[in-house]
Design an enzyme around this catalytic site. Structure first.
Site, PDB file in Angstrom:
ATOM      1  CB  SER A 242       8.496  30.565  44.898  1.00 41.11           C
ATOM      2  OG  SER A 242       7.144  30.616  44.474  1.00 41.11           O
ATOM      3  CE  LYS A 243      12.735  35.507  40.102  1.00 40.81           C
ATOM      4  NZ  LYS A 243      13.838  34.627  39.749  1.00 40.81           N
TER       5      LYS A 243
END
Ligand code: GLU
Length: 474
Positions: A242-243
């Site tokens: 994820s980010k």
């Protein structure tokens, strides 16, 4: 046709070039370079709603920054739609595909009944063997491929090994929609064939697509390229990237101050290895890379490792080369534009002279900006908190003496001359060298850490050094 390797990177322009995409591009590029072949670039812009020109620009920019060059002009998948359509129609003529006129309501009912039986939603083949004369008047059907109903489709994957798909799970999927647009599945096959792709290297999220794509290859009698599905990148905790884990666009890594070569080294090592080698130059990567050495297991992204590796690459790099990358990257770095604005030839020369000391203390170009700030600071210097603490007490007294000692240097203003003068002054006053060097550093740089203080003196030059010290005395 030559039998040279032709790979391709085929991003969908629906967002920036993220780190997983960059690694896919890297593996395709490395394999092409390693074999003396070519890597082509295909922009998969068939999905008109989600594709943007801005994303295409960001992808090309990201690849260029990383030095992942492609051969020829990028191919737009969307522009090839007429060809995709023609091939789909040809498959109908060959009896390998057929028009299907099932209505949305019928398809929904099919899905419903499959769900009720606990089966995966599949098309039931109701138009497969019907005569074309039964087509509803005026209706435009979708074209479906006749998938084999029995046996299995085997993908010989160079990373995953032999992967078997029971054909009963592959239904007669659509290759051309009723609006005349190709599906992604079909477009990829036609493009890879027409572009002469010999090796497909992509993320393993496409593995099941490979089985469907093989059905199309077979129907057309086309040779299936060599296939390799590389494991996706996961976060350090093993979860999907994820980010927070680093699933950012490559431009974010540029802004964080990573060198392209270090990022490539790190990405290559995510899923590929060459013995125990950790620090690998691009040249060695090209020499050593082979698709067969890519691991099957998911790779984990680890910022700390990337940062450490970046520091190693910075220190290894020749100073002139590092300076050039640094200068080119300044517009993207925090605090960089301010430095870029003041970078004249004198300062460039100072920066180059200071680089050996600066890069010992920096793991990223952002830290290099921070370390180099003293060169660009205007008098009177901003003094940070830790430096201010070093300038209290008897520091002013010490600096007065140091100033006099430095001023008395009669020969060339060099690091060695400055060191001799300061050592002698410390000795004469019965002080340790550090007791003089620390306030001196604080006065010269406004910070408590910097390259060696004598190097700082040499780089700043006589006039500026004496003035900065004097500023802290009066
Ligand atoms: N456009 C696809 C993607 O961005 C890649 C398709 C392929 O490599 O076959 O995931």
């Amino acid at each position: 046709m030559s039998d040279k390797v032709v790979t391709r990177f085929a991003p969908s322009p629906t967002g920036f070039l993220h780190i997983g995409g960059a690694r896919t591009a890297l593996f395709n590029w490395l394999y092409a370079k390693h074999t003396g072949g070519r890597m082509l670039l295909r922009i998969e812009d068939t999905d008109r709603e989600r594709s943007t020109d801005a994303a295409t620009v960001a992808i090309l920019d990201g690849l260029s920054w990383l030095g992942l060059t492609w051969d020829g002009e990028p191919v737009s998948q969307f522009e090839r739609a007429p060809r995709h359509r023609a091939v789909a129609e040809e498959l109908v003529r060959l009896g390998k595909a057929y028009y299907c006129y099932a209505t949305p309501a019928e398809l929904e009912a099919m899905r419903e009944s499959a769900r009720a039986k606990g089966l995966p939603p599949r098309y039931d083949g109701r138009w497969r063997d019907r005569d074309p004369s039964e087509a509803p008047v005026g209706a435009r059907g979708a074209i479906r491929i006749k998938a084999p109903a029995e046996g299995e489709t085997v993908v010989h994957d160079r990373v995953q090994g032999e992967v078997r798909f029971p054909n009963k799970d592959l239904d007669d999927f659509i290759i051309l929609r009723s609006d005349g647009n190709p599906t992604y599945m079909h477009a990829v096959v036609v493009d890879d064939h027409d572009m002469g792709i010999t090796h497909i290297i992509r993320g393993d999220d496409h593995l099941t697509n490979a089985a469907r794509q093989m059905v199309i290859y077979r129907a057309l009698g086309w040779e299936v390229p060599s296939i390799a599905h590389i494991p996706l990148i996961h976060g350090a905790d093993g979860a999907k990237l994820s980010k927070r884990h680093g699933a950012l666009g490559v431009e974010a890594y540029r802004a964080m101050g990573y060198l392209p070569e270090a990022l490539l080294n790190y990405l290559a090592r995510l899923g590929w290895s060459h013995g125990d080698d950790e620090v690998i130059s691009v040249t060695d990567m090209i020499a050593w890379f082979d698709i067969g050495d890519v691991n099957k297991g998911a790779a984990r992204f680890d910022f700390a490792k990337l940062e450490a590796l970046n520091g190693v690459h910075m220190r290894r790099m020749n100073d002139a080369e590092l300076l050039e990358i640094f200068i080119n990257t300044l517009p993207y770095l925090e605090g960089g534009p301010a430095i870029a604005a003041r970078l004249d030839d004198t300062r460039k020369a100072q920066l180059l002279a200071a680089l050996p000391g600066l890069k010992e203390r920096a793991k990223t170009l952002v830290e290099l900006v921070d370390g180099a700030a003293f060169l660009f600071a205007e008098r009177p210097l901003p003094i940070d908190e830790k430096a201010a603490a070093l300038l209290g007490g008897e520091a002013r007294e010490i600096l007065r003496g140091a100033h006099a000692a430095l001023k008395a240097i009669s020969g060339d203003w060099t690091a060695a001359a400055a060191e001799a003068a300061i050592r002698q002054y410390a000795l004469a006053g019965g002080r340790k060298l550090g007791a003089v060097a620390q306030p001196l550093r604080a006065a010269l740089t406004g910070k408590s850490t910097s390259p060696g203080v004598f190097d700082v003196l040499a780089v700043l030059g006589r006039e500026e050094s004496l003035a900065r010290v004097a500023d802290q005395i009066d």
